[in-house]
Design a protein around this motif. Structure first.
Motif, PDB file in Angstrom:
ATOM      1  N   LEU A   1      33.555  28.977 -37.722  1.00  0.00           N
ATOM      2  CA  LEU A   1      32.744  27.725 -37.118  1.00  0.00           C
ATOM      3  C   LEU A   1      33.438  26.000 -37.844  1.00  0.00           C
ATOM      4  O   LEU A   1      33.663  25.363 -36.679  1.00  0.00           O
ATOM      5  N   GLU A   2      34.407  26.624 -38.742  1.00  0.00           N
ATOM      6  CA  GLU A   2      35.277  25.816 -38.590  1.00  0.00           C
ATOM      7  C   GLU A   2      36.371  25.606 -37.696  1.00  0.00           C
ATOM      8  O   GLU A   2      36.635  24.558 -36.995  1.00  0.00           O
ATOM      9  N   LEU A   3      36.559  26.766 -36.663  1.00  0.00           N
ATOM     10  CA  LEU A   3      37.642  26.313 -35.552  1.00  0.00           C
ATOM     11  C   LEU A   3      36.792  25.777 -34.041  1.00  0.00           C
ATOM     12  O   LEU A   3      37.662  25.879 -33.669  1.00  0.00           O
ATOM     13  N   THR A   4      35.710  26.181 -34.266  1.00  0.00           N
ATOM     14  CA  THR A   4      35.029  26.021 -33.708  1.00  0.00           C
ATOM     15  C   THR A   4      34.410  24.852 -33.125  1.00  0.00           C
ATOM     16  O   THR A   4      34.034  24.082 -32.209  1.00  0.00           O
ATOM     17  N   GLY A   5      33.916  23.979 -34.260  1.00  0.00           N
ATOM     18  CA  GLY A   5      34.289  23.073 -34.267  1.00  0.00           C
ATOM     19  C   GLY A   5      32.646  22.773 -34.850  1.00  0.00           C
ATOM     20  O   GLY A   5      32.151  21.009 -34.712  1.00  0.00           O
ATOM     21  N   TYR A   6      31.827  23.672 -34.546  1.00  0.00           N
ATOM     22  CA  TYR A   6      30.112  23.087 -34.804  1.00  0.00           C
ATOM     23  C   TYR A   6      29.407  22.947 -36.274  1.00  0.00           C
ATOM     24  O   TYR A   6      30.375  23.374 -37.140  1.00  0.00           O
ATOM     25  N   ASN A   7      28.992  21.750 -36.363  1.00  0.00           N
ATOM     26  CA  ASN A   7      28.433  21.299 -37.623  1.00  0.00           C
ATOM     27  C   ASN A   7      26.781  21.804 -38.071  1.00  0.00           C
ATOM     28  O   ASN A   7      26.552  20.955 -37.395  1.00  0.00           O
ATOM     29  N   MET A   8      26.994  22.939 -37.295  1.00  0.00           N
ATOM     30  CA  MET A   8      25.982  23.640 -38.422  1.00  0.00           C
ATOM     31  C   MET A   8      26.091  24.656 -39.520  1.00  0.00           C
ATOM     32  O   MET A   8      26.728  24.493 -39.949  1.00  0.00           O
ATOM     33  N   PRO A   9      24.523  24.821 -39.960  1.00  0.00           N
ATOM     34  CA  PRO A   9      24.491  25.569 -41.185  1.00  0.00           C
ATOM     35  C   PRO A   9      24.679  26.733 -40.951  1.00  0.00           C
ATOM     36  O   PRO A   9      23.830  27.443 -39.738  1.00  0.00           O
ATOM     37  N   LEU A  10      24.750  27.462 -42.237  1.00  0.00           N
ATOM     38  CA  LEU A  10      25.704  29.143 -41.402  1.00  0.00           C
ATOM     39  C   LEU A  10      23.695  29.658 -41.143  1.00  0.00           C
ATOM     40  O   LEU A  10      23.943  30.538 -39.933  1.00  0.00           O
ATOM     41  N   GLU A  11      22.627  29.806 -41.192  1.00  0.00           N
ATOM     42  CA  GLU A  11      21.304  30.245 -41.065  1.00  0.00           C
ATOM     43  C   GLU A  11      21.440  29.800 -39.669  1.00  0.00           C
ATOM     44  O   GLU A  11      20.582  31.007 -38.936  1.00  0.00           O
ATOM     45  N   ALA A  12      22.002  29.132 -38.927  1.00  0.00           N
ATOM     46  CA  ALA A  12      21.491  28.348 -38.397  1.00  0.00           C
ATOM     47  C   ALA A  12      21.994  29.426 -36.847  1.00  0.00           C
ATOM     48  O   ALA A  12      21.512  29.493 -35.596  1.00  0.00           O
ATOM     49  N   LEU A  13      23.235  30.653 -37.447  1.00  0.00           N
ATOM     50  CA  LEU A  13      23.716  31.295 -36.466  1.00  0.00           C
ATOM     51  C   LEU A  13      23.175  32.259 -36.357  1.00  0.00           C
ATOM     52  O   LEU A  13      23.189  33.391 -35.398  1.00  0.00           O
ATOM     53  N   PHE A  14      21.638  32.782 -37.319  1.00  0.00           N
ATOM     54  CA  PHE A  14      20.660  34.053 -37.083  1.00  0.00           C
ATOM     55  C   PHE A  14      19.933  33.342 -36.842  1.00  0.00           C
ATOM     56  O   PHE A  14      18.418  33.796 -36.959  1.00  0.00           O
ATOM     57  N   VAL A  15      19.704  31.944 -35.573  1.00  0.00           N
ATOM     58  CA  VAL A  15      17.971  32.242 -35.248  1.00  0.00           C
ATOM     59  C   VAL A  15      17.573  33.765 -34.604  1.00  0.00           C
ATOM     60  O   VAL A  15      18.037  34.015 -33.916  1.00  0.00           O
ATOM     61  N   THR A  16      16.401  33.776 -34.574  1.00  0.00           N
ATOM     62  CA  THR A  16      15.600  35.377 -34.184  1.00  0.00           C
ATOM     63  C   THR A  16      15.199  34.969 -32.891  1.00  0.00           C
ATOM     64  O   THR A  16      14.699  33.694 -32.228  1.00  0.00           O
ATOM     65  N   PRO A  17      15.011  36.342 -31.809  1.00  0.00           N
ATOM     66  CA  PRO A  17      14.393  35.900 -31.086  1.00  0.00           C
ATOM     67  C   PRO A  17      12.520  35.693 -31.358  1.00  0.00           C
ATOM     68  O   PRO A  17      12.077  35.046 -30.501  1.00  0.00           O
ATOM     69  N   GLY A  18      12.344  36.072 -32.498  1.00  0.00           N
ATOM     70  CA  GLY A  18      10.945  35.857 -33.453  1.00  0.00           C
ATOM     71  C   GLY A  18      10.877  34.090 -33.600  1.00  0.00           C
ATOM     72  O   GLY A  18       9.617  33.886 -33.199  1.00  0.00           O
ATOM     73  N   ASP A  19      11.854  33.699 -33.831  1.00  0.00           N
ATOM     74  CA  ASP A  19      12.080  32.091 -33.702  1.00  0.00           C
ATOM     75  C   ASP A  19      11.519  30.998 -32.441  1.00  0.00           C
ATOM     76  O   ASP A  19      10.463  30.374 -32.594  1.00  0.00           O
ATOM     77  N   LEU A  20      12.053  32.219 -31.395  1.00  0.00           N
ATOM     78  CA  LEU A  20      12.189  31.203 -30.364  1.00  0.00           C
ATOM     79  C   LEU A  20      10.624  31.296 -30.287  1.00  0.00           C
ATOM     80  O   LEU A  20       9.944  30.116 -28.746  1.00  0.00           O
ATOM     81  N   VAL A  21       9.895  32.402 -30.562  1.00  0.00           N
ATOM     82  CA  VAL A  21       8.449  32.346 -30.092  1.00  0.00           C
ATOM     83  C   VAL A  21       7.712  31.811 -30.891  1.00  0.00           C
ATOM     84  O   VAL A  21       6.545  30.990 -30.356  1.00  0.00           O
ATOM     85  N   TYR A  22       7.744  32.127 -31.792  1.00  0.00           N
ATOM     86  CA  TYR A  22       6.570  32.069 -33.648  1.00  0.00           C
ATOM     87  C   TYR A  22       7.530  30.460 -34.100  1.00  0.00           C
ATOM     88  O   TYR A  22       6.681  29.870 -34.316  1.00  0.00           O
ATOM     89  N   HIS A  23       8.479  30.299 -33.672  1.00  0.00           N
ATOM     90  CA  HIS A  23       9.258  28.849 -34.872  1.00  0.00           C
ATOM     91  C   HIS A  23       9.532  27.770 -34.205  1.00  0.00           C
ATOM     92  O   HIS A  23       9.913  26.733 -35.176  1.00  0.00           O
ATOM     93  N   ALA A  24       9.636  27.400 -32.530  1.00  0.00           N
ATOM     94  CA  ALA A  24       9.879  26.514 -31.854  1.00  0.00           C
ATOM     95  C   ALA A  24       8.925  24.805 -32.022  1.00  0.00           C
ATOM     96  O   ALA A  24       8.590  25.465 -30.773  1.00  0.00           O
ATOM     97  N   GLU A  25       9.833  24.340 -32.792  1.00  0.00           N
ATOM     98  CA  GLU A  25       8.572  23.026 -32.105  1.00  0.00           C
ATOM     99  C   GLU A  25       8.168  22.279 -30.905  1.00  0.00           C
ATOM    100  O   GLU A  25       7.758  21.904 -30.326  1.00  0.00           O
TER     101      GLU A  25
END
Length: 333
Positions: A287-311
């Motif tokens: 994350l530091e090298l690529t400049g992404y400012n996101m929490p570690l947990e955001a790296l593991f969004v799952t396919p299920g999240d896209l269907v059932y947990h995306a507002e």
């Protein structure tokens, strides 16, 4: 007997089929997210078990008749058709926005021929450390294999960034989520109470542990010594995934303390926690090298999240897709 026709439009892909169970007149739009229902293979079942969902893979509609996706060999584009193929949910941004930025974002990774070695390996590693598990000696041994290989792959990506100035590296386990994230603003997918990201704290059953919690504030071997002992030779084989799936199911069924820890030696878990800490360290470095400012947990969004947990994604229906052939820069295996 089925009849199929494709009507092309700059932003709309209309598929018609007389096949039973397929939408008779389905409108795809560029940027639509197609989330594949889990099949009967062990890897899909393991991911579905962890995420408590019925899906295991996601891609994005790239053109009138193709999808862009990340596979074991890298990023690529498949031409698609409507047939008795894989059943997918079709998710669409709500409110809808111009798809052009999404296509440009995807092109950045396509032009760079981005590789994300064993994407399933990364999502499994993330799920194993962030989700509650019931540890047993066999399950911990497989977890060590997965974390070891994931650390080696991450180290390879980081070295590529440092020495080859390859800044177009993937950081998220889901290509689709990263494409939308890169567009910024209202394009970013908002996950609420996801499997890992923005999840609500849930007390586990007796005997369950979360590796990420146990790995904090502990002393582990020097990083160089640990890395030299890692193995990148793991293959995500059906046999290994079947064993993992069966262990997950059986450990949950016998999830009291006396059963969960049978045969587990303290030194076995110490090695796993050291690997967990190293995996987190490498993720933070990425994350530091690529400049992404996101929490570690955001790296593991799952396919299920896209269907059932995306507002801000709406489910527009299901359809059956078949990948026909390569249409651009495909190194997907």
């Amino acid at each position: 007997m089925k009849n199929k026709s494709f009507f092309q439009h700059p932003d709309l892909y209309v598929c018609q089929s007389t096949q039973i169970g397929v939408n008779m007149n389905y409108n795809f739009k560029k940027g639509d997210i197609v989330v594949f229902k889990a099949e009967d293979d062990p890897l899909s079942k393991a991911i579905a078990w962890f995420t408590k969902s019925d899906v295991s893979h996601a891609a994005m509609v790239y053109s009138e008749d193709s999808i862009v996706e990340m596979g074991a060999g890298g990023i690529g584009v498949h031409e698609i058709g409507i047939s008795e193929g894989d059943e997918v949910y079709v998710m669409r941004l709500s409110p809808e926005l111009d798809a052009a930025p999404l296509i440009r974002s995807a092109d950045v990774y396509l032009d760079a021929k981005v590789r994300y070695d064993f994407p399933a390996l990364f999502i499994l590693a993330g799920l194993l450390i962030f989700k509650k598990i019931y540890p047993s000696s066999p399950l911990i041994k497989i977890t060590d294999l997965i974390l070891s290989a994931a650390c080696c792959a991450l180290d390879k990506i980081i070295n590529s960034i440092i020495y080859q100035d390859d800044t177009s590296a993937m950081v998220c386990s889901q290509l689709v989520y990263q494409i939308y994230y890169d567009c910024g603003g209202d394009y970013r997918i908002r996950i609420e109470n996801g499997c890992v990201f923005n999840s609500q704290a849930v007390d586990g059953a007796p005997g369950s542990i979360r590796l990420i919690d146990l790995a904090r504030d502990k002393t582990f071997p020097q990083p160089d010594l640990l890395m030299s002992a890692l193995s990148s030779s793991i293959a995500i084989s059906d046999g290994l995934m079947q064993e993992l799936y069966e262990l997950l199911v059986s450990s949950e069924q016998g999830s009291d303390t006396s059963v969960a820890h049978v045969g587990l030696l303290p030194q076995e878990l110490n090695k796993t926690l050291a690997l967990t800490a190293k995996f987190i360290e490498l993720l933070e470095r990425l994350l530091e090298l690529t400049g992404y400012n996101m929490p570690l947990e955001a790296l593991f969004v799952t396919p299920g999240d896209l269907v059932y947990h995306a507002e801000n994604l709406k489910n527009t229906g299901t359809v059956n897709l078949t990948r026909l052939h390569i249409s651009r820069d495909l190194i997907f295996k």
